[in-house]
Design an enzyme around this catalytic site. Structure first.
Site, PDB file in Angstrom:
ATOM      1  N   GLY A   1       0.702  -1.380  -0.123  1.00 58.16           N
ATOM      2  CA  GLY A   1      -0.094  -0.112   0.016  1.00 58.16           C
ATOM      3  C   GLY A   1       0.727   1.142   0.153  1.00 58.16           C
TER       4      GLY A   1
ATOM      5  N   PRO B   1       4.696  -5.196  -0.920  1.00 60.09           N
ATOM      6  CA  PRO B   1       4.695  -3.994  -1.581  1.00 60.09           C
ATOM      7  C   PRO B   1       4.530  -4.297  -3.184  1.00 60.09           C
ATOM      8  CG  PRO B   1       6.978  -4.503  -1.129  1.00 60.09           C
ATOM      9  CD  PRO B   1       5.968  -5.420  -0.078  1.00 60.09           C
TER      10      PRO B   1
ATOM     11  N   ARG C   1       3.028  -1.362  -6.034  1.00 59.64           N
ATOM     12  CA  ARG C   1       3.130  -0.146  -6.400  1.00 59.64           C
ATOM     13  C   ARG C   1       4.790   0.289  -6.091  1.00 59.64           C
ATOM     14  NH1 ARG C   1      -0.905   3.027  -7.809  1.00 59.64           N
ATOM     15  NH2 ARG C   1      -2.182   1.800  -6.464  1.00 59.64           N
TER      16      ARG C   1
ATOM     17  N   ARG D   1      -5.503   3.727 -15.506  1.00 64.40           N
ATOM     18  CA  ARG D   1      -5.669   4.102 -14.118  1.00 64.40           C
ATOM     19  C   ARG D   1      -6.362   5.395 -14.150  1.00 64.40           C
ATOM     20  NH1 ARG D   1      -1.835   5.689 -11.350  1.00 64.40           N
ATOM     21  NH2 ARG D   1      -2.775   5.173  -9.200  1.00 64.40           N
TER      22      ARG D   1
ATOM     23  N   TYR E   1      -9.328   5.506 -11.682  1.00 61.26           N
ATOM     24  CA  TYR E   1      -9.369   6.215 -10.388  1.00 61.26           C
ATOM     25  C   TYR E   1      -9.188   7.568 -10.485  1.00 61.26           C
ATOM     26  CZ  TYR E   1      -7.161   1.500  -9.591  1.00 61.26           C
ATOM     27  OH  TYR E   1      -7.044   0.200  -9.417  1.00 61.26           O
TER      28      TYR E   1
ATOM     29  N   CYS F   1     -12.014   5.258 -28.756  1.00 66.95           N
ATOM     30  CA  CYS F   1     -13.325   5.783 -29.023  1.00 66.95           C
ATOM     31  C   CYS F   1     -14.226   5.868 -27.783  1.00 66.95           C
ATOM     32  CB  CYS F   1     -13.973   4.829 -29.904  1.00 66.95           C
ATOM     33  SG  CYS F   1     -13.082   4.346 -31.448  1.00 66.95           S
ATOM     34  N   GLU F   2     -13.732   6.687 -26.700  1.00 70.44           N
ATOM     35  CA  GLU F   2     -14.150   7.047 -25.536  1.00 70.44           C
ATOM     36  C   GLU F   2     -13.752   8.530 -25.310  1.00 70.44           C
ATOM     37  OE1 GLU F   2     -15.752   5.028 -23.466  1.00 70.44           O
ATOM     38  OE2 GLU F   2     -15.482   2.983 -24.713  1.00 70.44           O
TER      39      GLU F   2
HETATM   40  C1  LIG Z   1      -2.710  -5.040  -4.305  1.00 69.06           C
HETATM   41  C2  LIG Z   1      -2.258  -5.814  -3.097  1.00 69.06           C
HETATM   42  C3  LIG Z   1      -1.023  -5.600  -2.586  1.00 69.06           C
HETATM   43  C4  LIG Z   1      -0.111  -4.448  -3.183  1.00 69.06           C
HETATM   44  O1  LIG Z   1      -0.616  -3.060  -2.998  1.00 69.06           O
HETATM   45  P1  LIG Z   1       0.435  -1.884  -3.351  1.00 69.06           P
HETATM   46  O2  LIG Z   1      -0.651  -0.685  -3.153  1.00 69.06           O
HETATM   47  O3  LIG Z   1       0.550  -1.962  -4.964  1.00 69.06           O
HETATM   48  O4  LIG Z   1       1.545  -1.921  -2.761  1.00 69.06           O
HETATM   49  C5  LIG Z   1      -0.653  -6.344  -1.450  1.00 69.06           C
HETATM   50  N1  LIG Z   1      -1.515  -7.054  -1.015  1.00 69.06           N
HETATM   51  C6  LIG Z   1      -2.691  -7.501  -1.331  1.00 69.06           C
HETATM   52  C7  LIG Z   1      -3.435  -8.643  -0.877  1.00 69.06           C
HETATM   53  C8  LIG Z   1      -3.093  -6.678  -2.423  1.00 69.06           C
HETATM   54  O5  LIG Z   1      -4.300  -6.907  -2.812  1.00 69.06           O
END
Ligand SMILES: *Cc1c(COP(=O)(O)O)cnc(C)c1O
Length: 433
Positions: free
Chosen positions: A253, A296, A298, A333, A337, A362-363
């Site tokens: 996250g 991790p 992202r 993305r 989002y 086409c959007e």
């Molecule tokens: C998506 C996800 C992650 C990775 O999340 P990031 O925000 O990309 O770090 C880790 N664990 C689980 C269970 C996820 O669904």
């Protein structure tokens, strides 16, 4: 030479959204991993995902080092494969000693193909099929993260009579709301993921009754693109309230920088320090003998990648439209989002022309950057959009019959294709009958 003379206002330093291993060359052109972006576009075509290979390594090492520095004897980093599910990326992280978490049979297949030892793989999913559970069992996946009661039932049937034991965690949903977009917030009480806190004791008890399931601990993942560390401490405190276990998986996250004007995300060091300090407060810290996992996604890959496009058309009405040869088929993305990116002309970085960088689909919603500041963009210019390494390739599609772009690793001035571009033939290759 005159065409290569730099505009006086052009930056010589790239924004923090770009890979660390990238720069503005003396000629004023973007270089990624020592490779010239214009030449990469010429050689590999556009759109193309250009990945600074060393960046992936640097970030993986930063995690491993932060764990070692903290003194935690059993800190394990699992790359969330869904962020960049490509064999070469999974293999590179495996070589750095990372484990891997997967969320489907397909991702499990890719992780195995990338050479991950099965015991270093975790399987997630809020709707795992019986076939996926069986695959995990047969392949010897190290940990399966159980999400719901129906899955416990399914495991019970699957393991009946088998003399197999599967190590599992259970996923709980601590009522911690990460400050992020609703679609990527997962830790709130009203979530499709995991057991509610109140249900967790029953789930723990039920798993305890199934001989083939060995419950090692708890898992939570509170959301994605989180730019503050406080929610992670609250998550740990909530998890700790559910008991004492040998394994704690705190999910992923940590957020990243997408644009120059965005607040600075916490560093990997600060993040790991916070997790380990929080863990220590609850008996899972250094010296506790507990295994602490993080997942991790992202932060390991987003900033390693730059997508290159070519400008195809310009239009001036209310806005100044710059349309390129990709869009929502290579980066969903912004549409999914409202994610914000920056963009640059790859040989005239910076700029002050306020443009809408639009895709070719086409959007009307197919806009990559709503407010791009470009330097006099013209048809044929190569456009660079940084920070596209996470959830870009992962969510790519063939919408409008667009073959998905290649992935090109760059480092030390050389480039290699690790995923080739799809062909038109690929688009019809699955036709049956
Ligand atoms: C998506 C996800 C992650 C990775 O999340 P990031 O925000 O990309 O770090 C880790 N664990 C689980 C269970 C996820 O669904």
């Amino acid at each position: 030479m005159s065409t290569e003379t730099r505009a006086p206002s052009a930056p010589t330093v790239l924004s923090g959204a770009f890979p660390q291993d990238s720069r503005v060359s003396p000629r004023g052109r973007l270089e990624v991993g020592g490779c010239d972006a214009i030449e990469l576009a010429r050689e590999h075509g556009t759109p193309v995902y250009v990945v600074a290979e060393h960046d992936l390594r640097t970030r993986a090492r930063a995690f491993v080092r932060a764990g070692v520095r903290s003194g935690h004897e059993n800190f394990q980093v699992a790359f969330a494969a869904k962020a960049f599910p490509c064999t070469a990326v999974l293999r590179l992280f495996a070589e750095q000693g990372l484990s891997c978490d997967v969320a489907s049979g397909g991702e499990l297949h890719m992780a195995l193909r990338a050479g991950l030892a099965p015991e270093r793989i975790l399987l997630h999913g809020n709707a795992k099929t019986e076939a996926e559970l069986r695959m995990a069992l047969e392949q010897g996946v190290g940990l399966v993260v159980i999400d719901n009661f129906a899955e416990i039932d399914r495991w019970e049937r699957l393991l009946a009579g088998a003399d197999r034991v599967q190590d599992v965690l259970i996923r709980v949903t601590p009522d911690v709301r990460g400050d992020t977009h609703d679609h990527i917030s997962t830790g709130q009480a009203d979530s499709k993921f995991g057991f509610a806190m109140a249900e967790a004791p029953e789930a723990i008890a039920r798993i305890g009754q199934i001989a083939g399931l060995h419950l090692l601990g708890l898992h939570a993942h509170i959301g994605s693109q989180l730019l503050k560390l406080d929610p992670f401490r609250r998550e740990i405190a909530q998890l700790a309230g559910l008991g004492d276990f040998p394994v704690w998986d705190l999910g992923g996250g940590l957020g990243v920088r997408y644009t120059a004007d965005q607040p600075e995300p916490p560093s990997i060091d600060a993040y790991v320090d916070t997790l380990i300090a929080g863990a220590a407060e609850h008996g899972m810290g250094p010296g506790s003998g507990r295994r602490l996992l993080v997942e991790p996604g992202r932060v390991l890959c987003a900033n390693a990648c730059v997508t290159l496009y070519t400008v195809q058309s310009l239009k001036r009405n209310v806005s100044h439209w710059v349309a390129v040869d990709g869009g929502m088929s290579d980066n969903l993305r912004p549409m999914l989002y409202g994610a914000r990116y920056e963009a640059h002309v790859a040989d005239r970085l910076g700029g002050a022309d306020r443009c809408v960088l639009a895709g070719m689909h086409c959007e009307s919603g197919d806009v990559i950057v709503r407010e791009a500041l470009l330097d006099d963009p013209r048809p044929g210019d190569v456009i660079a959009v940084p920070a596209t390494g996470a959830y870009g390739y992962a969510m790519a599609s063939n919408y409008n019959g667009v073959p998905r772009p290649p992935v090109v690793f760059c480092g030390d001035g050389s480039a290699r294709v690790v995923v080739r571009r799809e062909t038109f033939e690929d688009l019809t290759a699955r036709d049956a009958g």
